[in-house]
Enzyme design. Structure first.
Site, PDB file in Angstrom:
ATOM      1  N   GLU A  54      -1.168   6.093  13.306  1.00 10.87           N
ATOM      2  CA  GLU A  54      -0.865   7.280  12.516  1.00 10.87           C
ATOM      3  C   GLU A  54      -1.025   8.559  13.337  1.00 10.87           C
ATOM      4  O   GLU A  54      -0.207   9.484  13.238  1.00 10.87           O
ATOM      5  CB  GLU A  54      -1.786   7.316  11.298  1.00 10.87           C
ATOM      6  CG  GLU A  54      -1.463   8.403  10.317  1.00 10.87           C
ATOM      7  CD  GLU A  54      -2.170   8.204   8.987  1.00 10.87           C
ATOM      8  OE1 GLU A  54      -1.784   8.892   8.036  1.00 10.87           O
ATOM      9  OE2 GLU A  54      -3.101   7.373   8.914  1.00 10.87           O
ATOM     10  N   LYS A 102      -9.387   8.526   1.575  1.00 12.68           N
ATOM     11  CA  LYS A 102      -9.936   7.169   1.483  1.00 12.68           C
ATOM     12  C   LYS A 102     -11.389   7.130   1.959  1.00 12.68           C
ATOM     13  O   LYS A 102     -12.129   6.209   1.624  1.00 12.68           O
ATOM     14  CB  LYS A 102      -9.092   6.193   2.299  1.00 12.68           C
ATOM     15  CG  LYS A 102      -7.695   5.934   1.746  1.00 12.68           C
ATOM     16  CD  LYS A 102      -6.950   4.915   2.601  1.00 12.68           C
ATOM     17  CE  LYS A 102      -5.535   4.675   2.088  1.00 12.68           C
ATOM     18  NZ  LYS A 102      -4.637   5.821   2.343  1.00 12.68           N
ATOM     19  N   HIS A 149      -9.775   2.532  -0.606  1.00 15.36           N
ATOM     20  CA  HIS A 149      -8.349   2.224  -0.521  1.00 15.36           C
ATOM     21  C   HIS A 149      -7.963   1.377  -1.729  1.00 15.36           C
ATOM     22  O   HIS A 149      -8.236   0.180  -1.773  1.00 15.36           O
ATOM     23  CB  HIS A 149      -8.080   1.470   0.776  1.00 15.36           C
ATOM     24  CG  HIS A 149      -6.628   1.259   1.088  1.00 15.36           C
ATOM     25  ND1 HIS A 149      -5.617   1.539   0.200  1.00 15.36           N
ATOM     26  CD2 HIS A 149      -6.005   0.780   2.209  1.00 15.36           C
ATOM     27  CE1 HIS A 149      -4.452   1.255   0.741  1.00 15.36           C
ATOM     28  NE2 HIS A 149      -4.669   0.789   1.959  1.00 15.36           N
ATOM     29  N   PHE A 193       0.916  -3.288   4.586  1.00 14.72           N
ATOM     30  CA  PHE A 193       1.130  -4.599   5.175  1.00 14.72           C
ATOM     31  C   PHE A 193       2.560  -5.041   4.893  1.00 14.72           C
ATOM     32  O   PHE A 193       3.096  -4.828   3.813  1.00 14.72           O
ATOM     33  CB  PHE A 193       0.157  -5.614   4.587  1.00 14.72           C
ATOM     34  CG  PHE A 193      -1.266  -5.435   5.052  1.00 14.72           C
ATOM     35  CD1 PHE A 193      -1.590  -4.558   6.072  1.00 14.72           C
ATOM     36  CD2 PHE A 193      -2.293  -6.161   4.470  1.00 14.72           C
ATOM     37  CE1 PHE A 193      -2.883  -4.401   6.501  1.00 14.72           C
ATOM     38  CE2 PHE A 193      -3.596  -6.017   4.886  1.00 14.72           C
ATOM     39  CZ  PHE A 193      -3.902  -5.132   5.900  1.00 14.72           C
ATOM     40  N   CYS A 225       0.796  -1.219   0.000  1.00 16.86           N
ATOM     41  CA  CYS A 225       0.000   0.000   0.000  1.00 16.86           C
ATOM     42  C   CYS A 225       0.832   1.275   0.000  1.00 16.86           C
ATOM     43  O   CYS A 225       0.279   2.370  -0.067  1.00 16.86           O
ATOM     44  CB  CYS A 225      -0.965  -0.009   1.185  1.00 16.86           C
ATOM     45  SG  CYS A 225      -2.117  -1.392   1.123  1.00 16.86           S
ATOM     46  N   HIS A 247      -2.702   8.496   5.760  1.00 14.12           N
ATOM     47  CA  HIS A 247      -3.031   7.177   5.223  1.00 14.12           C
ATOM     48  C   HIS A 247      -4.495   6.880   5.547  1.00 14.12           C
ATOM     49  O   HIS A 247      -5.242   6.451   4.678  1.00 14.12           O
ATOM     50  CB  HIS A 247      -2.111   6.114   5.815  1.00 14.12           C
ATOM     51  CG  HIS A 247      -2.316   4.747   5.246  1.00 14.12           C
ATOM     52  ND1 HIS A 247      -1.986   4.434   3.947  1.00 14.12           N
ATOM     53  CD2 HIS A 247      -2.847   3.624   5.792  1.00 14.12           C
ATOM     54  CE1 HIS A 247      -2.301   3.167   3.720  1.00 14.12           C
ATOM     55  NE2 HIS A 247      -2.826   2.654   4.818  1.00 14.12           N
TER      56      HIS A 247
END
Length: 422
Positions: free
Chosen positions: A320, A341, A346, A405, A169, A309
């Site tokens: 975050e 998002k 996403h 990830f 990502c 994010h």
């Protein structure tokens, strides 16, 4: 003189937004593009919502042969590259092709076509030994993600450095960061760079279902993506692409190009710890932010906006929030933070580049996009997340961050051209 990399062209394909203008209009409206999955019957799955692009390759200008040969993700990238080139005004005939390169990011490559063709050659999964005689001639291209970068390189006649970045990502941030490094080090004068992903397929949905990363809020798709909200319960899968023309600053100035933003600093880090786990103190992302700011020679107090994010998972939003506080100190509480998002889902590897586009346009227009669906603030997420409505604000320096990830953490500092260290 130190070389600097600037964005001179932007091309976007996003859910409910074919083109950069409609993308920006969607973001500042605060409306969402999330809906029930229509590409296949999602009934068997835990999460049945996504943010899909309304995209027709022929209407978008691709030929019948291109639309047959290329996976949807590659189609997105080529169409976005065309828009970015047109926007930049760059005359390819007057630039050296050996000084022109491509870096494209993608998390899952040609997933849709690869899965579709496996169903064909395995007769719907009935055959363990597949029958390759039923495969399309381009099946190998669907296996190898670098085929996407090759298609863009063919489109723009790039004979310089060409590569594909796949870091989950963070791919979209990492691809543009890598392209900027190539410009700054002198390996290229022009880079066509960005990211693309078209992951809305049964295998992808099943993978995220297995780890319960996506939201099961199927009864209300429009509000399913809720970053930083107390009721958030996972992200909404999306798709799309954003591609940029990145040029060396003096190269762009000589031809009178419009300058959207300078890629002033970039850093990526990994936590070497866990596939999906994030520490609540945010130390991994904070380190990437610290290095990106240092490379940009920017103080934390110079950051005017943080493009988060903001995936909408419980642990990411906590991580975050802590990382921004750790990095910006007290200034974090005075800085608007938002997640797009919430509106476009996403799109895995593509989202980092879509977020860079949003940052450049925020700088261009003096408007910070909102975090949609943020109605019940989480006490653990206590920064200014620009809930529900866009906000007018002069933006000279933007911090955009990504988390992926595998422990990937990336940060990029974008700055208004003409400001900061030379």
């Amino acid at each position: 003189m130190t070389r600097r990399a600037v964005i001179t062209g932007i091309g976007v394909l996003a859910p409910s937004a074919n083109g950069t203008k409609s993308f920006w209009d969607l973001l500042v409206s605060g409306q969402t593009a999330t809906r029930r999955i229509s590409f296949f019957d999602p009934t068997p799955f835990r999460s049945q919502v996504a943010a899909e692009c309304d995209f027709d390759p022929l209407r978008a200008g691709l030929s019948h042969q291109q639309s047959r040969r290329m996976d949807r993700a590659a189609q997105f990238a080529v169409v976005s590259a065309r828009e970015s080139l047109a926007d930049s005004g760059l005359d390819l005939e007057r630039t050296d092709p050996t000084r022109r390169g491509v870096v494209i990011g993608s998390a899952v490559g040609c997933t849709m076509s690869l899965e579709r063709e496996y169903v064909v050659v395995s007769d719907g999964g009935a055959r363990w030994l597949v029958d390759e005689s039923h495969a399309v001639p381009h099946l190998f291209d669907y296996l190898v993600p670098s085929a996407i970068a090759r298609e863009v390189a063919w489109e723009v006649g790039a004979e310089g450095p060409v590569s594909l970045v796949s870091t989950g990502c963070t791919s979209g941030l990492d691809a543009v960061g890598r392209a900027a490094e190539l410009v700054v080090e002198g390996s290229a004068d022009v880079m066509v760079c960005g990211a693309t992903d078209a992951p809305i397929s049964p295998i992808t949905v099943a993978c995220f279902d297995a780890i319960k990363a996506t939201t099961p809020r199927n009864d209300d798709p429009a509000t399913a993506s809720r970053p930083f909200d107390r009721t958030r319960n996972g992200f909404v899968l999306g798709e799309g692409s954003a591609v940029f023309v990145l040029e060396e600053l003096e190269h762009a100035r000589r031809r009178g190009a419009h300058l959207y933003a300078e890629v002033a600093g970039f850093a990526s880090r990994a936590n070497a710890h866990h596939m999906t786990g994030l520490r609540p103190d945010g130390v991994e992302m904070a380190e990437a932010i610290r290095v990106a700011l240092a490379r940009a020679r920017s103080a934390p107090t110079e950051v005017d906006y943080v493009n988060a994010h903001g995936s909408g998972t419980k642990q990411n939003d906590r991580h975050e929030t802590a990382a921004v506080k750790r990095s910006l100190g007290r200034h974090a509480y005075d800085t608007p933070v938002s997640s797009i998002k919430s509106m476009i889902g996403h799109s895995l590897g593509a989202i980092g580049s879509l977020e860079i586009a949003a940052c450049a346009l925020a700088m261009e227009n003096g408007v910070v996009p909102p975090t949609a669906n943020l109605r019940e603030p989480d006490p653990e997420c206590d920064l200014d997340y620009v809930p529900l409505r866009a906000r007018e604000r002069r933006v000279d320096t933007v911090l955009s961050v990504g988390s992926g990830f595998g422990g990937f953490q990336s940060a990029m500092v974008l700055r208004r051209p003409g400001r900061g260290a030379a």
